[in-house]
Design a protein around this motif. Structure first.
Motif, PDB file in Angstrom:
ATOM      1  N   UNK A   1      23.083  58.079  -9.285  1.00  0.00           N
ATOM      2  CA  UNK A   1      22.418  57.916  -9.202  1.00  0.00           C
ATOM      3  C   UNK A   1      21.926  56.505  -7.506  1.00  0.00           C
ATOM      4  N   UNK A   2      23.616  56.223  -7.723  1.00  0.00           N
ATOM      5  CA  UNK A   2      23.297  55.197  -6.505  1.00  0.00           C
ATOM      6  C   UNK A   2      22.891  56.262  -5.202  1.00  0.00           C
ATOM      7  N   UNK A   3      23.565  57.090  -4.980  1.00  0.00           N
ATOM      8  CA  UNK A   3      22.831  57.979  -3.870  1.00  0.00           C
ATOM      9  C   UNK A   3      21.644  58.456  -3.646  1.00  0.00           C
TER      10      UNK A   3
ATOM     11  N   UNK B   1      21.638  66.851  -9.107  1.00  0.00           N
ATOM     12  CA  UNK B   1      22.503  66.362  -9.964  1.00  0.00           C
ATOM     13  C   UNK B   1      24.361  67.150 -10.347  1.00  0.00           C
ATOM     14  N   UNK B   2      23.799  68.785 -10.710  1.00  0.00           N
ATOM     15  CA  UNK B   2      25.559  69.601 -10.752  1.00  0.00           C
ATOM     16  C   UNK B   2      26.639  69.271  -9.680  1.00  0.00           C
ATOM     17  N   UNK B   3      25.327  69.404  -8.900  1.00  0.00           N
ATOM     18  CA  UNK B   3      26.024  69.783  -7.218  1.00  0.00           C
ATOM     19  C   UNK B   3      26.952  68.328  -7.621  1.00  0.00           C
ATOM     20  N   UNK B   4      26.763  66.904  -7.171  1.00  0.00           N
ATOM     21  CA  UNK B   4      27.040  66.067  -7.100  1.00  0.00           C
ATOM     22  C   UNK B   4      28.203  65.570  -8.237  1.00  0.00           C
ATOM     23  N   UNK B   5      27.802  65.533  -9.402  1.00  0.00           N
ATOM     24  CA  UNK B   5      28.744  65.002 -10.593  1.00  0.00           C
ATOM     25  C   UNK B   5      29.995  66.246 -10.598  1.00  0.00           C
ATOM     26  N   UNK B   6      29.866  67.573  -9.654  1.00  0.00           N
ATOM     27  CA  UNK B   6      30.599  68.485  -9.666  1.00  0.00           C
ATOM     28  C   UNK B   6      31.582  67.599  -8.688  1.00  0.00           C
TER      29      UNK B   6
ATOM     30  N   UNK C   1      11.061  59.095 -10.539  1.00  0.00           N
ATOM     31  CA  UNK C   1      11.667  58.417 -11.115  1.00  0.00           C
ATOM     32  C   UNK C   1      12.615  57.602 -10.889  1.00  0.00           C
ATOM     33  N   UNK C   2      13.293  56.657 -11.001  1.00  0.00           N
ATOM     34  CA  UNK C   2      14.724  57.035 -11.028  1.00  0.00           C
ATOM     35  C   UNK C   2      14.452  56.393 -12.841  1.00  0.00           C
ATOM     36  N   UNK C   3      13.680  55.430 -12.969  1.00  0.00           N
ATOM     37  CA  UNK C   3      14.243  54.871 -14.490  1.00  0.00           C
ATOM     38  C   UNK C   3      13.888  55.654 -15.822  1.00  0.00           C
TER      39      UNK C   3
END
Length: 330
Positions: free
Chosen positions: A245-247, A223-228, A209-211
């Motif tokens: 979130x968009x990706x 998530x950690x990989x993208x944020x970093x 779920x996204x929401x």
């Protein structure tokens, strides 16, 4: 379906049911697809679809990914409508020897060997082959040869089992110790890993779920990989999370089509090409009106639909947009 088609579907269901119960169609055998039913019995596609749906509701058949609709395994002898005759194998069952003891007598030993890992692995196998709707505590227990209640010593309920299934699926994928150069290459790697995971486990995208994100520990490294990667490029943390979130939503949303196509194939018995063939007359009727000339030219030239190619194209355009956005913000 009109009133004339309904009785015909019932007769076809009765005929296929009789063939299954008589053993003419054995467990694991393919039953006629919707296209074969329309050809053999001369009925409409909707009638053929209804036939397979009724057989599934009766528990006589099930859909198998990559195979089609097959006869479901039965735990009791087929009903032939004839009483057991003297001398027939089903007339008077012989006492079970220790080597051929019933599953009920073997269950205690099987229950003792039951582990959480075996339960999760079995549940994932069912979901991969038949979809998440096919996963139930009873089904997993039956595949493992144990009592249903024995599963509850390891998982609280089906929701708990699903969480563990998702965690196990993500845990099999790891990022390289040394990331590639550049944020774009790092996001591409994360997106493709996620896409490959959804392709291998089609049920996973709809389950996430996204929401209302679930606390799946092994999914957090994505998530950690993208944020970093984005923070190293100087993007604000809040904006970086929005980009993440968009990706994620793009990859997950595209992957939804994998599970939807599998469910549609199981329901109709038609793969995507067969379905398009069945819809062609309706499309040609619409195009003949002349209201859609551009679409008509596309139809004449042909279009090779490829979901993987569509994903790659969309991913690159999404990253182009992110790159332009990051240049503006910097």
């Amino acid at each position: 379906m009109n009133r004339q088609e309904a009785p015909r579907s019932g007769r076809i269901v009765a005929e296929l049911r009789q063939r299954i119960e008589a053993g003419e169609l054995a467990p694991g055998d393919r039953v006629p697809s919707t296209r074969e039913i329309t050809r053999q019995w001369g009925v409409a596609m909707a009638t053929a679809t209804r036939v397979l749906a009724e057989l599934r509701q009766e528990g006589l058949v099930r859909a198998v990914r990559g195979v089609g609709t097959v006869v479901e395994a039965r735990s009791k002898p087929a009903r032939t409508g004839r009483p057991p005759a003297a001398g027939r194998p089903d007339a008077s069952p012989a006492p079970a020897s220790p080597a051929t003891a019933s599953p009920a007598r073997r269950q205690p030993a099987a229950d003792e060997a039951l582990t959480l890992g075996r339960i999760v692995t079995s549940a994932i196998a069912v979901a991969d082959a038949e979809g998440l709707a096919a996963v139930s505590m009873r089904r997993v227990a039956a595949d493992l040869g144990v009592a249903t209640m024995s599963l509850y010593r390891h998982v609280a309920d089906k929701d708990d089992l699903l969480m563990r299934m998702m965690d196990a699926a993500f845990s099999r994928w790891t990022f390289p110790a040394v990331p590639p150069e550049g944020w774009r290459e790092q996001l591409t790697l994360a997106a493709r890993m996620l896409w490959d995971m959804f392709r291998r486990h089609p049920w996973l995208a709809p389950a996430l779920s996204l929401a209302r994100p679930q606390a799946v520990a092994s999914a957090l490294p994505f998530t950690e990989w993208v944020l970093t990667a984005l923070e190293r490029h100087g993007l604000d943390f809040s904006l970086a999370f929005t980009v993440h979130l968009t990706l994620f939503n793009y990859v997950r949303g595209t992957a939804f089509n994998v599970e939807m196509e599998r469910e549609a194939e199981a329901l109709t018995g038609l793969d995507s090409e067969e379905w398009m063939d069945a819809q062609e007359p309706a499309f040609q009727t619409l195009l003949a009106t002349g209201r859609f000339p551009a679409l008509g030219r596309l139809t004449e030239s042909g279009y090779d639909f490829d979901l993987d190619g569509l994903f790659t194209f969309g991913l690159q355009r999404l990253l182009d947009g992110i790159a332009a956005f990051m240049e503006e913000t910097s």
